[in-house]
Design a protein around this motif. Structure first.
Motif, PDB file in Angstrom:
ATOM      1  N   HIS A  17      -8.947  -2.116  71.475  1.00 19.44           N
ATOM      2  CA  HIS A  17      -9.536  -1.771  70.173  1.00 19.44           C
ATOM      3  C   HIS A  17     -11.017  -1.400  70.305  1.00 19.44           C
ATOM      4  N   GLU A  18     -11.329  -0.535  71.246  1.00 18.71           N
ATOM      5  CA  GLU A  18     -12.703  -0.118  71.512  1.00 18.71           C
ATOM      6  C   GLU A  18     -12.970   1.264  70.934  1.00 18.71           C
ATOM      7  N   CYS A  19     -14.238   1.520  70.621  1.00 22.20           N
ATOM      8  CA  CYS A  19     -14.687   2.856  70.257  1.00 22.20           C
ATOM      9  C   CYS A  19     -15.011   3.631  71.525  1.00 22.20           C
ATOM     10  N   LEU A  20     -14.858   4.917  71.462  1.00 19.30           N
ATOM     11  CA  LEU A  20     -15.281   5.795  72.555  1.00 19.30           C
ATOM     12  C   LEU A  20     -16.541   6.518  72.102  1.00 19.30           C
ATOM     13  N   CYS A  21     -17.561   6.512  72.938  1.00 17.33           N
ATOM     14  CA  CYS A  21     -18.821   7.192  72.633  1.00 17.33           C
ATOM     15  C   CYS A  21     -19.120   8.199  73.735  1.00 17.33           C
ATOM     16  N   GLN A  22     -19.357   9.431  73.335  1.00 18.75           N
ATOM     17  CA  GLN A  22     -19.759  10.479  74.276  1.00 18.75           C
ATOM     18  C   GLN A  22     -21.130  10.961  73.845  1.00 18.75           C
ATOM     19  N   ILE A  23     -22.113  10.775  74.717  1.00 20.27           N
ATOM     20  CA  ILE A  23     -23.490  11.107  74.394  1.00 20.27           C
ATOM     21  C   ILE A  23     -23.891  12.365  75.158  1.00 20.27           C
ATOM     22  N   THR A  24     -24.459  13.321  74.438  1.00 21.76           N
ATOM     23  CA  THR A  24     -24.959  14.548  75.055  1.00 21.76           C
ATOM     24  C   THR A  24     -26.463  14.571  74.891  1.00 21.76           C
ATOM     25  N   GLY A  25     -27.168  14.167  75.942  1.00 18.06           N
ATOM     26  CA  GLY A  25     -28.626  14.131  75.895  1.00 18.06           C
ATOM     27  C   GLY A  25     -29.122  13.242  74.780  1.00 18.06           C
ATOM     28  N   ARG A  27     -29.521  14.637  71.687  1.00 17.44           N
ATOM     29  CA  ARG A  27     -29.263  15.437  70.486  1.00 17.44           C
ATOM     30  C   ARG A  27     -27.917  15.171  69.816  1.00 17.44           C
ATOM     31  N   GLU A  28     -26.960  14.528  70.502  1.00 22.93           N
ATOM     32  CA  GLU A  28     -25.630  14.406  69.904  1.00 22.93           C
ATOM     33  C   GLU A  28     -24.874  13.207  70.464  1.00 22.93           C
ATOM     34  N   ILE A  29     -24.108  12.545  69.593  1.00 20.02           N
ATOM     35  CA  ILE A  29     -23.193  11.489  70.006  1.00 20.02           C
ATOM     36  C   ILE A  29     -21.884  11.684  69.248  1.00 20.02           C
ATOM     37  N   VAL A  30     -20.774  11.599  69.969  1.00 21.91           N
ATOM     38  CA  VAL A  30     -19.441  11.672  69.381  1.00 21.91           C
ATOM     39  C   VAL A  30     -18.852  10.271  69.450  1.00 21.91           C
ATOM     40  N   ILE A  63     -24.648  13.585  60.091  1.00 21.66           N
ATOM     41  CA  ILE A  63     -23.259  13.603  60.557  1.00 21.66           C
ATOM     42  C   ILE A  63     -22.769  15.040  60.409  1.00 21.66           C
ATOM     43  N   ASN A  64     -22.611  15.715  61.539  1.00 20.64           N
ATOM     44  CA  ASN A  64     -22.210  17.122  61.538  1.00 20.64           C
ATOM     45  C   ASN A  64     -20.735  17.301  61.211  1.00 20.64           C
ATOM     46  N   TYR A  65     -19.925  16.308  61.596  1.00 17.17           N
ATOM     47  CA  TYR A  65     -18.479  16.400  61.394  1.00 17.17           C
ATOM     48  C   TYR A  65     -17.914  14.994  61.395  1.00 17.17           C
ATOM     49  N   TYR A  66     -16.909  14.739  60.573  1.00 17.77           N
ATOM     50  CA  TYR A  66     -16.176  13.482  60.674  1.00 17.77           C
ATOM     51  C   TYR A  66     -14.790  13.624  60.051  1.00 17.77           C
ATOM     52  N   ASN A  67     -13.873  12.829  60.565  1.00 20.05           N
ATOM     53  CA  ASN A  67     -12.564  12.649  59.966  1.00 20.05           C
ATOM     54  C   ASN A  67     -12.180  11.188  60.165  1.00 20.05           C
ATOM     55  N   SER A  68     -10.945  10.825  59.975  1.00 14.80           N
ATOM     56  CA  SER A  68     -10.554   9.415  60.055  1.00 14.80           C
ATOM     57  C   SER A  68     -10.589   8.859  61.478  1.00 14.80           C
ATOM     58  N   SER A  70     -12.742  10.470  64.296  1.00 16.13           N
ATOM     59  CA  SER A  70     -13.938  10.762  65.087  1.00 16.13           C
ATOM     60  C   SER A  70     -15.046  11.336  64.218  1.00 16.13           C
ATOM     61  N   MET A  71     -16.270  11.248  64.743  1.00 16.24           N
ATOM     62  CA  MET A  71     -17.421  11.840  64.070  1.00 16.24           C
ATOM     63  C   MET A  71     -18.408  12.357  65.103  1.00 16.24           C
ATOM     64  N   VAL A  72     -19.189  13.345  64.698  1.00 18.65           N
ATOM     65  CA  VAL A  72     -20.239  13.910  65.533  1.00 18.65           C
ATOM     66  C   VAL A  72     -21.560  13.709  64.796  1.00 18.65           C
ATOM     67  N   ILE A  73     -22.481  12.989  65.442  1.00 25.34           N
ATOM     68  CA  ILE A  73     -23.799  12.731  64.870  1.00 25.34           C
ATOM     69  C   ILE A  73     -24.822  13.543  65.649  1.00 25.34           C
ATOM     70  N   GLY A  74     -25.650  14.285  64.926  1.00 28.59           N
ATOM     71  CA  GLY A  74     -26.685  15.094  65.555  1.00 28.59           C
ATOM     72  C   GLY A  74     -28.061  14.679  65.087  1.00 28.59           C
ATOM     73  N   GLY A  75     -29.069  15.201  65.736  1.00 32.51           N
ATOM     74  CA  GLY A  75     -30.462  14.891  65.435  1.00 32.51           C
ATOM     75  C   GLY A  75     -31.166  14.488  66.707  1.00 32.51           C
ATOM     76  N   CYS A  76     -32.336  13.903  66.576  1.00 31.66           N
ATOM     77  CA  CYS A  76     -33.065  13.396  67.731  1.00 31.66           C
ATOM     78  C   CYS A  76     -32.816  11.898  67.822  1.00 31.66           C
ATOM     79  N   ILE A  77     -31.959  11.489  68.752  1.00 31.46           N
ATOM     80  CA  ILE A  77     -31.546  10.103  68.888  1.00 31.46           C
ATOM     81  C   ILE A  77     -32.571   9.350  69.726  1.00 31.46           C
ATOM     82  N   HIS A  78     -33.097   8.262  69.171  1.00 27.20           N
ATOM     83  CA  HIS A  78     -34.078   7.431  69.874  1.00 27.20           C
ATOM     84  C   HIS A  78     -33.444   6.193  70.499  1.00 27.20           C
ATOM     85  N   GLU A  79     -32.449   5.621  69.811  1.00 31.27           N
ATOM     86  CA  GLU A  79     -31.897   4.353  70.281  1.00 31.27           C
ATOM     87  C   GLU A  79     -30.453   4.191  69.784  1.00 31.27           C
TER      88      GLU A  79
END
Length: 83
Positions: A17-25, A27-30, A63-68, A70-79
């Protein structure tokens, strides 16, 4: 298989029951397999998962995209904090 942790070939994220996180630099986390969005502002987004919460802080967060599933969060991620 890479993401399998059992004899039945069930993916680890499903089995535990874990979340999957994919971080791109910075600027983006899925995020996949989340439960709901708790807080959303342009500087903080909190996502509830089944076992914990993920808190993302930064600037111009959106939040650039989301459904039930997955979601894609954009912006300048600090932490990113797992609570």
């Amino acid at each position: 298989m890479f993401n399998v942790d059992n004899e039945y070939d069930i993916p680890r994220d499903v089995l535990h029951h874990e979340c999957l996180c994919q971080i791109t630099g910075r600027r983006e986390i899925v995020i996949e397999n989340y439960k709901c969005i708790k807080t959303i502002t342009d500087t903080e987004i909190q996502v509830l998962c089944k076992k914990y919460m993920i808190q993302i802080t930064g600037t111009d967060l959106i939040i650039n995209y989301y459904n039930s599933e997955s979601m894609v969060i954009g912006g300048c991620i600090h932490e990113i904090i797992f609570c």
